[in-house]
Design a protein around this motif. Structure first.
Motif, PDB file in Angstrom:
ATOM      1  N   LEU A  54       0.859  -1.194   0.000  1.00  0.00           N
ATOM      2  CA  LEU A  54       0.000   0.000   0.000  1.00  0.00           C
ATOM      3  C   LEU A  54       0.890   1.236   0.000  1.00  0.00           C
ATOM      4  CD1 LEU A  54      -2.713  -1.159   2.532  1.00  0.00           C
ATOM      5  CD2 LEU A  54      -2.974  -0.850   0.079  1.00  0.00           C
ATOM      6  N   VAL A  55       1.474   1.514  -1.146  1.00  0.00           N
ATOM      7  CA  VAL A  55       2.444   2.607  -1.267  1.00  0.00           C
ATOM      8  C   VAL A  55       1.897   3.930  -0.716  1.00  0.00           C
ATOM      9  CG1 VAL A  55       3.795   3.986  -2.899  1.00  0.00           C
ATOM     10  CG2 VAL A  55       3.700   1.507  -3.143  1.00  0.00           C
ATOM     11  N   PRO A  56       0.649   4.329  -1.010  1.00  0.00           N
ATOM     12  CA  PRO A  56       0.166   5.606  -0.485  1.00  0.00           C
ATOM     13  C   PRO A  56       0.134   5.673   1.043  1.00  0.00           C
ATOM     14  CG  PRO A  56      -1.228   4.887  -2.284  1.00  0.00           C
ATOM     15  CD  PRO A  56      -0.323   3.738  -1.945  1.00  0.00           C
ATOM     16  N   THR A  57       0.022   4.531   1.700  1.00  0.00           N
ATOM     17  CA  THR A  57       0.019   4.515   3.160  1.00  0.00           C
ATOM     18  C   THR A  57       1.421   4.757   3.698  1.00  0.00           C
ATOM     19  OG1 THR A  57      -1.834   2.995   3.197  1.00  0.00           O
ATOM     20  CG2 THR A  57      -0.512   3.120   5.197  1.00  0.00           C
ATOM     21  N   TYR A  58       2.401   4.144   3.087  1.00  0.00           N
ATOM     22  CA  TYR A  58       3.780   4.248   3.552  1.00  0.00           C
ATOM     23  C   TYR A  58       4.485   5.503   3.032  1.00  0.00           C
ATOM     24  CZ  TYR A  58       3.389  -0.662   4.911  1.00  0.00           C
ATOM     25  OH  TYR A  58       3.009  -1.838   5.485  1.00  0.00           O
ATOM     26  N   GLN A  59       4.200   5.867   1.806  1.00  0.00           N
ATOM     27  CA  GLN A  59       4.884   6.984   1.147  1.00  0.00           C
ATOM     28  C   GLN A  59       3.865   7.880   0.433  1.00  0.00           C
ATOM     29  OE1 GLN A  59       7.956   7.901   1.222  1.00  0.00           O
ATOM     30  NE2 GLN A  59       8.990   6.162   2.119  1.00  0.00           N
ATOM     31  N   PRO A  60       3.043   8.627   1.181  1.00  0.00           N
ATOM     32  CA  PRO A  60       1.964   9.391   0.537  1.00  0.00           C
ATOM     33  C   PRO A  60       2.458  10.431  -0.463  1.00  0.00           C
ATOM     34  CG  PRO A  60       2.152   9.964   2.868  1.00  0.00           C
ATOM     35  CD  PRO A  60       3.036   8.781   2.636  1.00  0.00           C
ATOM     36  N   GLU A  61       3.501  11.154  -0.135  1.00  0.00           N
ATOM     37  CA  GLU A  61       3.975  12.189  -1.062  1.00  0.00           C
ATOM     38  C   GLU A  61       4.569  11.556  -2.316  1.00  0.00           C
ATOM     39  OE1 GLU A  61       6.614  16.291  -1.216  1.00  0.00           O
ATOM     40  OE2 GLU A  61       6.951  14.885   0.419  1.00  0.00           O
ATOM     41  N   THR A  62       5.325  10.476  -2.135  1.00  0.00           N
ATOM     42  CA  THR A  62       5.899   9.784  -3.292  1.00  0.00           C
ATOM     43  C   THR A  62       4.788   9.239  -4.181  1.00  0.00           C
ATOM     44  OG1 THR A  62       7.887   9.199  -2.038  1.00  0.00           O
ATOM     45  CG2 THR A  62       7.426   7.896  -4.008  1.00  0.00           C
ATOM     46  N   ALA A  63       3.788   8.603  -3.587  1.00  0.00           N
ATOM     47  CA  ALA A  63       2.678   8.037  -4.356  1.00  0.00           C
ATOM     48  C   ALA A  63       1.936   9.133  -5.124  1.00  0.00           C
ATOM     49  CB  ALA A  63       1.716   7.295  -3.431  1.00  0.00           C
ATOM     50  N   PHE A  64       1.677  10.259  -4.468  1.00  0.00           N
ATOM     51  CA  PHE A  64       0.969  11.356  -5.133  1.00  0.00           C
ATOM     52  C   PHE A  64       1.795  11.904  -6.289  1.00  0.00           C
ATOM     53  CE2 PHE A  64      -0.009  15.830  -5.762  1.00  0.00           C
ATOM     54  CZ  PHE A  64      -1.367  15.764  -6.013  1.00  0.00           C
ATOM     55  N   THR A  65       3.095  12.075  -6.076  1.00  0.00           N
ATOM     56  CA  THR A  65       3.976  12.603  -7.114  1.00  0.00           C
ATOM     57  C   THR A  65       3.999  11.677  -8.326  1.00  0.00           C
ATOM     58  OG1 THR A  65       5.339  13.732  -5.475  1.00  0.00           O
ATOM     59  CG2 THR A  65       6.349  13.318  -7.618  1.00  0.00           C
ATOM     60  N   ILE A  66       4.146  10.379  -8.084  1.00  0.00           N
ATOM     61  CA  ILE A  66       4.161   9.409  -9.178  1.00  0.00           C
ATOM     62  C   ILE A  66       2.821   9.437  -9.922  1.00  0.00           C
ATOM     63  CG2 ILE A  66       4.165   6.935  -9.704  1.00  0.00           C
ATOM     64  CD1 ILE A  66       6.250   6.651  -7.394  1.00  0.00           C
ATOM     65  N   PHE A  67       1.721   9.408  -9.187  1.00  0.00           N
ATOM     66  CA  PHE A  67       0.388   9.428  -9.798  1.00  0.00           C
ATOM     67  C   PHE A  67       0.202  10.669 -10.668  1.00  0.00           C
ATOM     68  CE2 PHE A  67      -4.142  10.608  -9.611  1.00  0.00           C
ATOM     69  CZ  PHE A  67      -4.684   9.499 -10.236  1.00  0.00           C
ATOM     70  N   GLU A  68       0.559  11.811 -10.137  1.00  0.00           N
ATOM     71  CA  GLU A  68       0.402  13.063 -10.885  1.00  0.00           C
ATOM     72  C   GLU A  68       1.227  13.043 -12.177  1.00  0.00           C
ATOM     73  OE1 GLU A  68       0.167  17.683  -9.681  1.00  0.00           O
ATOM     74  OE2 GLU A  68       1.985  16.653  -9.026  1.00  0.00           O
ATOM     75  N   ARG A  69       2.447  12.569 -12.095  1.00  0.00           N
ATOM     76  CA  ARG A  69       3.303  12.507 -13.290  1.00  0.00           C
ATOM     77  C   ARG A  69       2.766  11.507 -14.309  1.00  0.00           C
ATOM     78  NH1 ARG A  69       9.149  12.886 -10.115  1.00  0.00           N
ATOM     79  NH2 ARG A  69       8.864  15.061  -9.460  1.00  0.00           N
ATOM     80  N   LEU A  70       2.253  10.374 -13.831  1.00  0.00           N
ATOM     81  CA  LEU A  70       1.672   9.383 -14.740  1.00  0.00           C
ATOM     82  C   LEU A  70       0.469   9.957 -15.486  1.00  0.00           C
ATOM     83  CD1 LEU A  70       1.753   6.153 -12.544  1.00  0.00           C
ATOM     84  CD2 LEU A  70       2.886   6.453 -14.739  1.00  0.00           C
ATOM     85  N   ILE A  71      -0.411  10.604 -14.742  1.00  0.00           N
ATOM     86  CA  ILE A  71      -1.631  11.166 -15.340  1.00  0.00           C
ATOM     87  C   ILE A  71      -1.307  12.194 -16.414  1.00  0.00           C
ATOM     88  CG2 ILE A  71      -3.641  12.643 -14.818  1.00  0.00           C
ATOM     89  CD1 ILE A  71      -3.953   9.718 -13.980  1.00  0.00           C
ATOM     90  N   HIS A  72      -0.262  12.975 -16.198  1.00  0.00           N
ATOM     91  CA  HIS A  72       0.104  14.026 -17.148  1.00  0.00           C
ATOM     92  C   HIS A  72       1.112  13.570 -18.199  1.00  0.00           C
ATOM     93  CE1 HIS A  72      -1.596  16.448 -13.808  1.00  0.00           C
ATOM     94  NE2 HIS A  72      -2.174  17.033 -14.830  1.00  0.00           N
TER      95      HIS A  72
END
Length: 145
Positions: A54-72
Motif C-alpha cells: 500500500l504505497v500511499p500509506t507508507y509513502q503518501p507524497e511519493t505516491a501522489f507525485t508518481i500518480f500526478e506525473r503518470l496522469i500528465h
C-alpha cells in the motif's frame, strides 16, 4: 523482483528499448528521492523505497507525485515533459539495475500527513495554527520565510 521480471517479460513492440532503459531516481521534492524508475515512453516499472504493497500509506507524497506525473504523461523520475511517440521516445537513463541492494535507504523523517491526523503531533498542529508551516500535497513542512 517479481514485478520487475513481469515488466521485462511484457511482449510489446518496444520491449527491447524498455529493457535497455536505465534506472533513474524518482525525485519527489528537492530533498527526497522516493524510489527508482525504469521508463520508456509511457511504460514504466517503479520501485518505491520504504513502502509495502500500500504505497500511499507508507509513502503518501511519493505516491501522489508518481500518480500526478503518470496522469500528465511526464517523466516519472523528474516530472519533465517527455516524448511518448515517434522516433525520439523518452527513456530513463542510469544503471541497468536498481542501485539499492539489501541495505535499505534511511527512512524519511517523520511527517505530518494532514489527511491522516494521527500522524501529526500536537506540536505540529500548534506550528500550523501559528502560521509556521505550509501544507504541500497534504504534508506539513516548516515554513521558512
Amino acid at each position: 523482483m517479481g514485478g520487475e521480471a513481469v515488466s521485462l517479460a511484457v511482449n510489446y513492440s518496444q520491449a527491447e528499448q524498455f529493457a535497455t532503459a536505465g534506472y533513474e531516481d524518482v525525485q519527489v521534492n528537492p530533498t527526497y528521492i522516493g524510489g527508482q524508475v525504469r521508463q520508456h515512453g509511457n511504460f514504466s516499472f517503479i520501485r518505491v523505497f520504504q513502502a509495502g504493497h500500500l504505497v500511499p500509506t507508507y509513502q503518501p507524497e511519493t505516491a501522489f507525485t508518481i500518480f500526478e506525473r503518470l496522469i500528465h504523461g511526464k517523466s516519472i523520475a523528474t516530472g519533465q515533459e517527455i516524448v511518448t511517440s515517434g522516433n525520439d521516445i523518452y527513456a530513463s537513463t542510469g544503471p541497468k539495475y536498481s542501485t539499492i541492494g539489501l541495505i535499505p535507504p534511511p527512512p524519511p523523517p517523520p511527517m505530518c500527513f494532514i489527511r491522516a491526523a494521527s500522524s501529526c503531533t500536537k506540536k505540529q498542529f500548534a506550528m500550523l495554527a501559528a502560521g509556521q508551516g505550509v501544507i504541500i500535497n497534504g504534508v506539513l513542512y516548516v515554513h521558512v520565510p
